[in-house]
Design an enzyme around this catalytic site. Structure first.
Site, PDB file in Angstrom:
ATOM      1  CG  LEU A  33      72.834  -4.195  28.372  1.00 19.81           C
ATOM      2  CD1 LEU A  33      71.667  -4.685  29.219  1.00 19.81           C
ATOM      3  CD2 LEU A  33      74.015  -5.154  28.492  1.00 19.81           C
ATOM      4  N   GLY A  36      73.807  -8.573  20.995  1.00 21.27           N
ATOM      5  CA  GLY A  36      74.828  -9.576  21.354  1.00 21.27           C
ATOM      6  C   GLY A  36      74.658  -9.986  22.811  1.00 21.27           C
ATOM      7  CG  HIS A  37      75.446  -7.154  25.913  1.00 18.04           C
ATOM      8  ND1 HIS A  37      75.509  -5.930  25.274  1.00 18.04           N
ATOM      9  CD2 HIS A  37      76.664  -7.344  26.463  1.00 18.04           C
ATOM     10  CE1 HIS A  37      76.715  -5.401  25.450  1.00 18.04           C
ATOM     11  NE2 HIS A  37      77.438  -6.246  26.171  1.00 18.04           N
ATOM     12  CB  SER A 185      81.330  -4.013  19.612  1.00 20.33           C
ATOM     13  OG  SER A 185      82.121  -3.290  20.532  1.00 20.33           O
TER      14      SER A 185
HETATM   15  P1  AMP Z   1      80.922  -6.502  27.270  1.00 23.10           P
HETATM   16  O1  AMP Z   1      79.724  -5.780  27.791  1.00 23.10           O
HETATM   17  O2  AMP Z   1      81.491  -5.923  26.025  1.00 23.10           O
HETATM   18  O3  AMP Z   1      81.954  -6.766  28.340  1.00 23.10           O
HETATM   19  O4  AMP Z   1      80.407  -7.940  26.832  1.00 23.10           O
HETATM   20  C1  AMP Z   1      79.725  -8.770  27.747  1.00 23.10           C
HETATM   21  C2  AMP Z   1      79.598 -10.128  27.140  1.00 23.10           C
HETATM   22  O5  AMP Z   1      78.852 -10.042  25.923  1.00 23.10           O
HETATM   23  C3  AMP Z   1      80.948 -10.768  26.790  1.00 23.10           C
HETATM   24  O6  AMP Z   1      80.901 -12.151  27.129  1.00 23.10           O
HETATM   25  C4  AMP Z   1      81.021 -10.566  25.309  1.00 23.10           C
HETATM   26  O7  AMP Z   1      81.810 -11.544  24.641  1.00 23.10           O
HETATM   27  C5  AMP Z   1      79.574 -10.689  24.901  1.00 23.10           C
HETATM   28  N1  AMP Z   1      79.335 -10.046  23.613  1.00 23.10           N
HETATM   29  C6  AMP Z   1      79.578  -8.753  23.288  1.00 23.10           C
HETATM   30  N2  AMP Z   1      79.273  -8.521  21.988  1.00 23.10           N
HETATM   31  C7  AMP Z   1      78.839  -9.698  21.483  1.00 23.10           C
HETATM   32  C8  AMP Z   1      78.383 -10.123  20.197  1.00 23.10           C
HETATM   33  N3  AMP Z   1      78.327  -9.297  19.157  1.00 23.10           N
HETATM   34  N4  AMP Z   1      78.016 -11.420  20.046  1.00 23.10           N
HETATM   35  C9  AMP Z   1      78.077 -12.281  21.098  1.00 23.10           C
HETATM   36  N5  AMP Z   1      78.497 -11.947  22.327  1.00 23.10           N
HETATM   37  C10 AMP Z   1      78.871 -10.680  22.520  1.00 23.10           C
END
Ligand code: AMP
Length: 252
Positions: A33, A36-37, A185
């Site tokens: 995490l 962004g999360h 990310s």
């Molecule tokens: P993930 O853990 O990469 O599958 O992401 C989980 C959620 O967090 C997804 O809806 C992503 O689009 C969102 N997410 C990941 N990175 C960001 C970011 N930098 N800004 C906004 N949302 C994000």
């Protein structure tokens, strides 16, 4: 915060919250995490009274040659971050609980999945739809929050919810970036210092008038999968070494 690895416990906790007239918000993640999360979690707390966050690295959205095994995992750290963010419930299911009939996608993504990511990761959105649908089935949220960072994914999930006639509101949260504009990310953890410098140029190039794949290569990227405009956004996927980054900005 409750931490559940079992759907029955989670279902009971959500049922109790619903009985108390609480609106259930849900944020699906793959862990590792970052801020962004957390912005999604905060939106969940504004939009709902009871927030569930799942952490599940979904095998069906990785191809055999992709980074499923190497994907960053740090459950203890993630749980303490979620505690700090005042999440009500963290759900960390096993692969068997999500895929009781074997690890395979059981839903097909719709029109929004055509092109862009699917040209390069044909398995990806069927995997996303399958896991999100299964998680929705277990969590039964009123509202779920997805990041605009994965813009095509947000469009695909919206389409899936409509096609399956699910009564779940899907909200898109703004992209969270570092001070240099690099979209946060979990995969940024793969980047060396030198690669990070290159990665930070991507958002600047995307904001140019007419960015070309060549401009991205010149900035130090090794390969450009696509740079294309759709849904009023300019979307891009590009590689630095073994790391694949995606980003998008409003189309000018
Ligand atoms: P993930 O853990 O990469 O599958 O992401 C989980 C959620 O967090 C997804 O809806 C992503 O689009 C969102 N997410 C990941 N990175 C960001 C970011 N930098 N800004 C906004 N949302 C994000």
């Amino acid at each position: 915060m409750d931490v559940f690895d079992n759907q029955n416990d989670l279902i009971a906790a959500v049922a109790a919250a619903k009985k108390a007239d609480k609106r259930i918000g849900f944020v699906p993640t793959m862990g590792a995490l970052h801020d962004g999360h957390l912005s999604l979690v905060n939106m969940g707390r504004r939009e709902a009274d009871f927030v569930v966050v799942s952490i599940f690295v979904n095998p069906t959205q990785f191809a055999p040659d992709e980074d499923f095994e190497a994907y960053p995992r740090d459950t203890e750290r993630d749980i303490s971050i979620l505690e700090g963010a005042k999440v009500d419930c963290a759900y960390l299911p096993s692969v068997d609980e999500i895929y009781p009939n074997g690890v395979a996608s059981n839903l097909q993504a719709g029109e929004a999945a055509k092109g862009l990511e699917s040209e390069f990761r044909p398995h990806f959105f069927d995997g996303v739809c399958s896991v999100v649908h299964r998680l929705f089935e277990i969590v039964q949220p009123d509202v779920a929050i997805f990041g605009k960072k994965d813009y095509q994914q947000l469009m695909v999930v919206r389409e899936m919810v409509k096609a399956q006639r699910l009564d779940i509101e899907i909200l898109g949260a703004p992209i969270v970036r570092d001070v240099h504009g690099l979209a946060l990310s979990s995969r940024n953890a793969y980047l060396s210092d030198a690669e990070l410098k290159v990665a930070r140029r991507l958002n600047l190039i995307l904001k140019h008038d007419r960015p070309t794949p060549n401009a991205i290569l010149k900035a130090g990227f090794d390969k450009v999968d696509y740079i294309e405009e759709r849904w009023g956004r300019r979307l891009c996927a590009a590689w630095i070494g073994k790391t694949r980054l995606i980003d998008n900005v409003p189309a000018s």
